[in-house]
Design an enzyme around this catalytic site. Structure first.
Site, PDB file in Angstrom:
ATOM      1  CG  HIS A  98      -5.798   1.701   4.850  1.00 47.86           C
ATOM      2  ND1 HIS A  98      -5.354   2.675   5.714  1.00 47.86           N
ATOM      3  CD2 HIS A  98      -4.789   0.792   4.737  1.00 47.86           C
ATOM      4  CE1 HIS A  98      -4.120   2.367   6.095  1.00 47.86           C
ATOM      5  NE2 HIS A  98      -3.756   1.235   5.511  1.00 47.86           N
TER       6      HIS A  98
ATOM      7  CD  GLU B 217      -2.885   5.375   6.542  1.00 51.65           C
ATOM      8  OE1 GLU B 217      -2.862   5.472   5.308  1.00 51.65           O
ATOM      9  OE2 GLU B 217      -1.949   4.872   7.202  1.00 51.65           O
TER      10      GLU B 217
ATOM     11  N   GLY C  28       2.041   2.084  10.607  1.00 48.30           N
ATOM     12  CA  GLY C  28       2.958   3.212  10.448  1.00 48.30           C
ATOM     13  C   GLY C  28       3.605   3.645  11.752  1.00 48.30           C
TER      14      GLY C  28
ATOM     15  CE  LYS D 131       0.542   3.433   4.758  1.00 52.48           C
ATOM     16  NZ  LYS D 131       0.174   3.491   6.149  1.00 52.48           N
TER      17      LYS D 131
ATOM     18  CG  ASN E 195      -1.692   1.270   1.397  1.00 52.37           C
ATOM     19  OD1 ASN E 195      -1.851   2.018   0.429  1.00 52.37           O
ATOM     20  ND2 ASN E 195      -2.184   1.527   2.601  1.00 52.37           N
TER      21      ASN E 195
ATOM     22  N   GLY F 285       2.669  -1.262   4.257  1.00 50.82           N
ATOM     23  CA  GLY F 285       2.726   0.167   3.944  1.00 50.82           C
ATOM     24  C   GLY F 285       4.157   0.608   3.705  1.00 50.82           C
ATOM     25  N   GLY F 286       4.768   1.171   4.742  1.00 56.46           N
ATOM     26  CA  GLY F 286       6.113   1.754   4.634  1.00 56.46           C
ATOM     27  C   GLY F 286       7.132   0.885   3.916  1.00 56.46           C
TER      28      GLY F 286
ATOM     29  CB  SER G 238       4.909  -1.917  11.895  1.00 52.35           C
ATOM     30  OG  SER G 238       4.425  -0.604  12.091  1.00 52.35           O
TER      31      SER G 238
ATOM     32  CD  GLU H 180      -3.635  -2.898   7.148  1.00 50.56           C
ATOM     33  OE1 GLU H 180      -2.522  -3.186   6.712  1.00 50.56           O
ATOM     34  OE2 GLU H 180      -4.197  -1.819   6.912  1.00 50.56           O
TER      35      GLU H 180
HETATM   36  C1  PEP Z   1      -0.861  -0.097   5.771  1.00 49.51           C
HETATM   37  O1  PEP Z   1      -0.823   1.042   5.336  1.00 49.51           O
HETATM   38  O2  PEP Z   1      -1.783  -0.856   5.468  1.00 49.51           O
HETATM   39  C2  PEP Z   1       0.219  -0.535   6.664  1.00 49.51           C
HETATM   40  C3  PEP Z   1       0.166  -1.742   7.181  1.00 49.51           C
HETATM   41  O3  PEP Z   1       1.212   0.368   6.896  1.00 49.51           O
HETATM   42  P1  PEP Z   1       2.627   0.056   7.615  1.00 49.51           P
HETATM   43  O4  PEP Z   1       3.145  -1.227   7.044  1.00 49.51           O
HETATM   44  O5  PEP Z   1       3.485   1.230   7.286  1.00 49.51           O
HETATM   45  O6  PEP Z   1       2.338  -0.066   9.079  1.00 49.51           O
END
Ligand code: PEP
Length: 255
Positions: A98, A100, A176, A15, A13, A237-238, A216, A170
């Site tokens: 999601h 966010e 994040g 973002k 993802n 994500g990251g 994460s 999640e």
């Molecule tokens: C996400 O955006 O779905 C996510 C899991 O982000 P991160 O891996 O950065 O925690």
């Protein structure tokens, strides 16, 4: 529950990150690293990168997804993009619900349900996100929260529809933040979600359902997380913004 009955999916993802040249460069770096992966590999990118990503992934093992879609096929919804528009571009996946979107853009369980329906009707595969807030975990109501989110999101979906839905558990406190759920915590909630699916449908549907963990996940913890019996890959994500890190997670999940 038999893990061999389902394929792990690692989905990135991105973002609100990456310009088109940056997207092209990242995919160029990633594609050879995930060639022949033992799991499905998806990158969910900003709308502005979809065409670039579709072009750059042609002939590779990487599938392309969007990060959201609206529930109406068209109409007066300024700033929104419909599932049909995504399907017409050639996009295969879409993230729905999601945290966010829920946190910053007022997404509710009901709109998550409507977006899921629209995405499936347009022929897309849905990555449906659920997860509790930190205070909900601390209050001991994780299962209630995640169970309710799952039930409302899946309302009206048939057993056939489920084949095109992946659930991503999640925990919001892990997204994040660098704070990962332990492998045991991830597996426990994923297992619970599977029991919810079993009650709503049946054992075969629950056994076949891909349920990812997200929050994460990185190259260092992916092995342990993806080895859990109820964790079928992850939503990343990251770490999806760096080819080597994302490829290491793909490798872990493909074992
Ligand atoms: C996400 O955006 O779905 C996510 C899991 O982000 P991160 O891996 O950065 O925690």
């Amino acid at each position: 529950m038999n893990k061999a009955l389902r394929k792990a999916v690692i989905a990135g993802n991105w973002k609100m990150n990456k310009t088109r040249p940056e997207a092209k460069a990242l995919i160029g770096e990633l594609a050879p690293l995930v060639k022949g992966a033992g799991c499905d590999v998806v990158i969910c990118v900003p709308y502005t990168n979809l065409e670039t990503a579709l072009e750059a992934t042609r002939g590779t093992d990487i599938k392309v997804g969007a990060e959201n879609c609206h529930w109406a096929p068209s109409g007066a919804f300024t700033g929104e993009i419909s599932a049909e528009m995504l399907a017409e571009l050639g996009v295969e996946y879409v993230i729905v619900g999601h945290s966010e979107r829920r946190q910053y853009f007022g997404e509710t369980d009901e709109t998550v349900n409507k977006r899921t329906r629209a995405a499936l009707d347009a022929g897309l595969k849905v990555i449906l996100c659920v997860g509790e807030l930190l205070h909900q975990r601390e209050a001991g109501i994780t299962e209630e929260v995640v169970g309710l989110q799952t039930k409302i999101a899946l309302a009206g979906m048939t057993k056939e529809d489920l084949k095109n839905i992946i659930i991503a558990y999640e925990p919001v406190w892990a997204i994040g933040t660098g704070k990962t759920a332990t492998a045991a915590q991830a597996n426990e909630v994923n297992h619970y979600i599977r029991t919810v699916v079993q009650k709503l449908y049946d054992k075969a549907a629950a056994d076949a359902m891909t349920i990812q963990y997200g929050g994460s996940m990185n190259a260092a913890n992916a092995d342990e997380l993806t080895a859990q019996p109820d964790v079928d890959g992850g939503l990343i994500g990251g770490a999806s913004l760096k080819a080597a890190d994302f490829a290491a997670i793909v490798k872990a999940a493909g074992r």
